[in-house]
Design a protein around this motif. Structure first.
Motif, short mmCIF file in Angstrom:
data_model
loop_
_atom_site.label_atom_id
_atom_site.label_comp_id
_atom_site.label_asym_id
_atom_site.label_seq_id
_atom_site.Cartn_x
_atom_site.Cartn_y
_atom_site.Cartn_z
N ASP A 73 118.37 33.29 61.23
CA ASP A 73 119.42 34.07 61.87
C ASP A 73 120.79 33.67 61.33
OD1 ASP A 73 117.59 35.40 63.47
OD2 ASP A 73 117.68 33.88 65.03
N PHE A 87 126.83 46.98 58.64
CA PHE A 87 125.69 46.67 59.51
C PHE A 87 125.70 47.57 60.74
CE2 PHE A 87 123.99 44.44 63.22
CZ PHE A 87 122.70 44.12 62.79
N CYS A 91 122.88 50.44 61.81
CA CYS A 91 122.18 50.43 63.09
C CYS A 91 122.45 51.72 63.87
CB CYS A 91 122.61 49.22 63.92
SG CYS A 91 122.10 47.64 63.21
N THR A 94 120.27 54.41 62.31
CA THR A 94 118.87 54.14 62.61
C THR A 94 118.56 54.38 64.08
OG1 THR A 94 118.83 52.45 60.87
CG2 THR A 94 117.04 52.40 62.48
N THR A 249 117.57 46.53 69.37
CA THR A 249 116.13 46.67 69.10
C THR A 249 115.26 46.88 70.34
OG1 THR A 249 115.84 44.25 69.13
CG2 THR A 249 116.26 45.29 66.98
N VAL A 282 122.18 37.13 64.60
CA VAL A 282 121.47 38.34 64.20
C VAL A 282 120.48 37.95 63.09
CG1 VAL A 282 121.69 40.67 63.25
CG2 VAL A 282 123.46 39.76 64.76
N SER A 283 119.34 38.59 63.06
CA SER A 283 118.33 38.30 62.04
C SER A 283 118.89 38.53 60.64
CB SER A 283 117.10 39.19 62.26
OG SER A 283 116.25 39.16 61.13
N LYS A 285 117.22 39.03 58.07
CA LYS A 285 116.43 40.12 57.47
C LYS A 285 117.07 41.47 57.81
CE LYS A 285 111.70 41.92 57.25
NZ LYS A 285 110.32 41.77 57.78
N GLU A 286 117.52 41.64 59.06
CA GLU A 286 118.16 42.89 59.47
C GLU A 286 119.49 43.09 58.75
OE1 GLU A 286 118.54 43.24 63.71
OE2 GLU A 286 116.55 42.42 64.06
N LYS A 289 118.85 44.04 55.10
CA LYS A 289 118.40 45.44 55.01
C LYS A 289 119.57 46.41 55.17
CE LYS A 289 115.03 48.63 57.03
NZ LYS A 289 113.98 48.79 58.09
N ALA A 290 120.47 46.09 56.10
CA ALA A 290 121.61 46.97 56.36
C ALA A 290 122.60 46.99 55.21
CB ALA A 290 122.31 46.54 57.64
#
Length: 296
Positions: A73, A87, A91, A94, A249, A282-283, A285-286, A289-290
């Motif tokens: 994180d 980011f 989101c 999405t 999420t 925040v992750s 990974k997220e 990706k963003a």
């Protein structure tokens, strides 16, 4: 005439040698099996070796952490404003299942988000310090002023709005704002154990801080009990729950948040009246990706 007695068959002797184990009692057989397991140091039970399974899980976890730079994180709010905004917009698209046009994306600017100082934990204990930072040198005047001013400071119009996933988390964050709430009573805006009519009554006075869940906040705005006329900072609590879900999420809460944002907060942000402040980890990974380049 007397009957003859039947002759008894001769008793057979118990076999000896390698066939003797067949006549052992069940207790003796169990005892022998237990003795065998204990006496054989190389005995391996059937099924997966739990030690090897645990080691494999640890190895995979270490590899994943190495890929993420040693942590899973990151504190998004300490990143440059441009990255935070990318980011958020990722989101947004999405979560709402929409695609913003280049023109719509250009309306957003880096000034829409708050950059917080690195090196300070983002937890309940330091929450008030981060809020002070987001408001700047005028934080005391804004967050501790208790007077209403017609046409300037209306009833039920907080300067700080904190949005979280649950009632319990809302109470935790309010505990971190005690340096402010000693001089100004905040309002708790969630559905659990609180009626909407009671909250509407509380909002008839001077309110500097409001903290709650998306659905109840939206309901009070729709009722015109909660006003956004003085809103300067919107804190998005990114704390994960026990199942690793966050504001963006957790299925139902995520939908409620984006409904609130599109209907009431977006225009405030676009006009520059209000800024978004991420709070919590925040992750990675997220985030990664963003921040990937958009393919046209």
């Amino acid at each position: 005439m007397a009957r003859e007695r039947p002759t008894k068959a001769p008793k057979r002797k118990k076999p000896r040698g390698h066939n003797a184990t067949k006549t052992l009692s069940s207790r003796d057989q169990i005892k022998k099996k237990k003795t065998r397991k204990i006496s054989n140091p190389n005995f391996i039970p059937l099924g997966k070796n739990q030690t090897l399974v645990a080691e494999e899980k640890k190895r995979r976890k270490d590899e994943k952490m190495a890929e993420d730079g040693g942590e899973s994180d990151a504190l998004l709010s300490t990143s440059p404003a441009a990255e935070q905004l990318r980011f958020f917009l990722h989101c947004y698209q999405t979560g709402t299942k929409t695609k913003l046009s280049p023109l719509e994306l250009d309306v957003y600017s880096d000034s829409c988000v708050v950059e917080l100082t690195e090196g300070v934990d983002q937890n309940v204990d330091y929450f008030s310090d981060h809020v002070k930072e987001s408001f700047g040198t005028s934080w005391k005047e804004i967050l501790c002023e208790g007077k209403l001013s017609e046409g300037v400071v209306n009833a039920g119009s907080p300067a700080l709005l904190v949005i979280s996933t649950s009632a319990l988390r809302t109470l935790e964050l309010l505990r971190g704002l005690k340096p402010f709430t000693r001089e100004c009573r905040p309002v708790k805006l969630f559905a659990k154990h609180m009626k909407v009519e009671e909250q509407a009554t509380l909002l008839k006075g001077r309110v500097n801080i409001a903290c709650g869940t998306p659905s109840r906040i939206k309901k009070l705005i729709d009722m015109e009990a909660l006003s956004l006329s003085c809103l300067q900072v919107v804190v998005l609590d990114m704390q994960k729950d026990a199942k690793a879900f966050s504001l963006f999420t957790l299925p139902q809460v995520r939908t409620e948040f984006w409904d609130l944002y599109k209907s009431h907060l977006e225009q405030k942000v676009l006009q520059g009246d209000s800024r978004i402040c991420f709070y919590g980890a925040v992750s990675k990974k997220e985030i990664k990706k963003a921040l990937q380049p958009v393919e046209h």
